[in-house]
Design an enzyme around this catalytic site. Sequence first.
Site, PDB file in Angstrom:
ATOM      1  CG  ASP A   1      -9.377   6.501 -14.531  1.00 23.99           C
ATOM      2  OD1 ASP A   1      -9.251   6.197 -15.739  1.00 23.99           O
ATOM      3  OD2 ASP A   1     -10.422   6.958 -14.044  1.00 23.99           O
TER       4      ASP A   1
ATOM      5  CB  ILE B   1      -7.291  -0.226 -13.551  1.00 21.88           C
ATOM      6  CG1 ILE B   1      -6.940   0.863 -14.584  1.00 21.88           C
ATOM      7  CG2 ILE B   1      -7.842   0.407 -12.272  1.00 21.88           C
ATOM      8  CD1 ILE B   1      -8.093   1.792 -14.957  1.00 21.88           C
TER       9      ILE B   1
ATOM     10  CB  SER C   1       2.161  -7.286  -6.443  1.00 17.21           C
ATOM     11  OG  SER C   1       3.132  -6.254  -6.501  1.00 17.21           O
TER      12      SER C   1
ATOM     13  CB  CYS D   1      -2.826  -2.318  -6.933  1.00 13.95           C
ATOM     14  SG  CYS D   1      -4.054  -1.129  -7.440  1.00 13.95           S
TER      15      CYS D   1
ATOM     16  CE1 TYR E   1       6.909  -2.218  -5.863  1.00 18.60           C
ATOM     17  CE2 TYR E   1       5.636  -4.216  -5.503  1.00 18.60           C
ATOM     18  CZ  TYR E   1       5.955  -3.119  -6.290  1.00 18.60           C
ATOM     19  OH  TYR E   1       5.312  -2.923  -7.489  1.00 18.60           O
TER      20      TYR E   1
ATOM     21  N   GLY F   1       3.303   0.616  -2.621  1.00 20.40           N
ATOM     22  CA  GLY F   1       2.543   1.148  -3.747  1.00 20.40           C
ATOM     23  C   GLY F   1       2.586   2.661  -3.773  1.00 20.40           C
TER      24      GLY F   1
ATOM     25  NE  ARG G   1       0.640   5.348 -10.807  1.00 22.48           N
ATOM     26  CZ  ARG G   1      -0.067   4.244 -10.993  1.00 22.48           C
ATOM     27  NH1 ARG G   1      -0.938   3.857 -10.106  1.00 22.48           N
ATOM     28  NH2 ARG G   1       0.099   3.533 -12.081  1.00 22.48           N
TER      29      ARG G   1
HETATM   30  P1  RVP Z   1       3.387  -5.137  -9.911  1.00 24.61           P
HETATM   31  O1  RVP Z   1       4.387  -5.402 -11.006  1.00 24.61           O
HETATM   32  O2  RVP Z   1       2.329  -6.198  -9.846  1.00 24.61           O
HETATM   33  O3  RVP Z   1       4.023  -4.907  -8.591  1.00 24.61           O
HETATM   34  O4  RVP Z   1       2.593  -3.825 -10.320  1.00 24.61           O
HETATM   35  C1  RVP Z   1       3.226  -2.600 -10.568  1.00 24.61           C
HETATM   36  C2  RVP Z   1       2.196  -1.623 -11.066  1.00 24.61           C
HETATM   37  O5  RVP Z   1       1.180  -1.416 -10.064  1.00 24.61           O
HETATM   38  C3  RVP Z   1       2.715  -0.238 -11.362  1.00 24.61           C
HETATM   39  O6  RVP Z   1       3.343  -0.120 -12.599  1.00 24.61           O
HETATM   40  C4  RVP Z   1       1.454   0.623 -11.264  1.00 24.61           C
HETATM   41  O7  RVP Z   1       0.710   0.614 -12.464  1.00 24.61           O
HETATM   42  C5  RVP Z   1       0.650  -0.107 -10.211  1.00 24.61           C
HETATM   43  N1  RVP Z   1       0.726   0.547  -8.899  1.00 24.61           N
HETATM   44  C6  RVP Z   1       1.735   1.261  -8.333  1.00 24.61           C
HETATM   45  N2  RVP Z   1       1.341   1.636  -7.115  1.00 24.61           N
HETATM   46  C7  RVP Z   1       0.109   1.153  -6.957  1.00 24.61           C
HETATM   47  C8  RVP Z   1      -0.750   1.340  -5.804  1.00 24.61           C
HETATM   48  O8  RVP Z   1      -0.330   1.848  -4.770  1.00 24.61           O
HETATM   49  N3  RVP Z   1      -1.990   0.939  -5.926  1.00 24.61           N
HETATM   50  N4  RVP Z   1      -0.254   0.476  -8.043  1.00 24.61           N
END
Ligand code: RVP
Length: 498
Positions: free
Chosen positions: A264, A313, A317, A319, A405, A407, A418
């Site tokens: 954010d 936000i 994937s 998140c 992978y 988050g 973060r």
């Molecule tokens: P994706 O490409 O859909 O895997 O998304 C990557 C993005 O998700 C990152 O650049 C970041 O902004 C966000 N992110 C990273 N970690 C997390 C989480 O744990 N929620 N989200």
Amino acid sequence: MVVILPEVSRTLNEYLLVPNLTTEECTPDNVDLSTPIVRHPVGGESPLRIAVPLVSAIMQAVSSPRLAIALAQTGGLSFIHQNQRIAEQAESVSAVKRHKAGFRHSDINTKPSATLGEVSRLLRAAERDIAVVTDDGSPGGLFVGLISTADFHPHRHDLNDSVESRMRPAAGLVTAPPTISLSDANTLIWDHRLDLLPIVTADGHLASIVLRRDYELHKQFRTESIDDDKRFRVGAGINTRDYRERIPALVAAGADVLCIDSSDGYSAWQRNTLQYAVGELGGVVPVGAGNVVDGRGFRYLADAGAAFVKVGIGGGSICITRDQKGIGRGQASALIDVVAERDRYAQETGVYVPVCCDGGLLADYHMAIALALGADFIMLGRYFARFDESPSNLVNLDGQLFKEYWGEGSQRARNVARYDQGETELQFEEGVDGYVPYAGSLYPNIARTVAKLRATMVSCGAVTVPAFHRDAVLVQVSQQSYEQNGAEVRLRTGSSTQ
Ligand code: RVP
């Protein structure tokens, strides 16, 4: 009183592009995907551009030096993650900068006393055919020879024998001094049919290597992201806590651009961080900021001096921010709002602040939709995590290969800076820890994605990204269309739905 926005929150998946006239000049070869990364006067040149509008996410599981080099070689840019000690992150940035385009820091090295079994495992793990032999096995040791998969065979040679017994000794090899130009180095490679040319100092130490494979990649992509000294470009994440120490260290390590990494970004903490970078440090390095999902967030960060603003936000994937905090916005709606504000801001101030679309792009065509909606470049996590070059482990689950992978909001990453929850530990997770299907090496995948982007833009009659922004025609997709698209067809093996 509560504000309820009039529009529904929409994702990239809810749009399709309607073709425009394709003229004779509008061919895939003529499509220029280059794009600005940092703020610049309207109509002027951005001090930092990349040829392929894709950047890798600021994540542990994604942006390592190896991925950064591969992505810079193919025209994109990586942001080395900030969820590590400052010295470690700075060392990762330096490792990328040491790779002068064409001249590589030697990363597959062994020593004469190592066994053939050890070198065989080393080569297999790195998917390489050749290793450099130095006296102590270090990349800067005394150069003593080369050993490749052609020099020994597990069935013919005892794998307990030493490397020295099968290597090709330095005395009989073609080498070159560090003063050689890249073009002369490539001439030597072709004249002597070499796969690898060792660059050796006057006192016999290994300085770097030049690979035939890199020459071929250069010819294929011709679009490396390099600085004026022909070193690869690399970005790095920072946070709003230790920026006074982290930014100077990353600048000293050679980072080309930084980005505040936060879920954010519409916060006074980001403004303070930008004020430090732009004000106190005098803008020695451009700093992007985010993430935001509306025009207010964009303007706040642009006013504070952000070099670019990142949008997204809850769409990533991995998140779960939307489930945990009820915060977020569909990526298409967020982009449309922010892009409109970027264009208003450019008109009012004469400054163009690029917009990065971050997270939630599930298919290659979503990249085209994001660009059409006005994004200047795109940040991807899952996409890059699938490749050999990402730092995470390759695992076999029930006979299928996956890469790990996770988050940055997961317990595994523990990225407290973060996901600032006011504590030194995460109180709840905003991300998950999982696997993504393994997709091989980055190089052919990027080439295919770029080919798709070019083909889409050709159909839309656009040969540049600004023209695509200006001319794209999009349509929203009905539920009915989804259902029709989903008609089941059994695929022959080898076919792909991506
Ligand atoms: P994706 O490409 O859909 O895997 O998304 C990557 C993005 O998700 C990152 O650049 C970041 O902004 C966000 N992110 C990273 N970690 C997390 C989480 O744990 N929620 N989200």
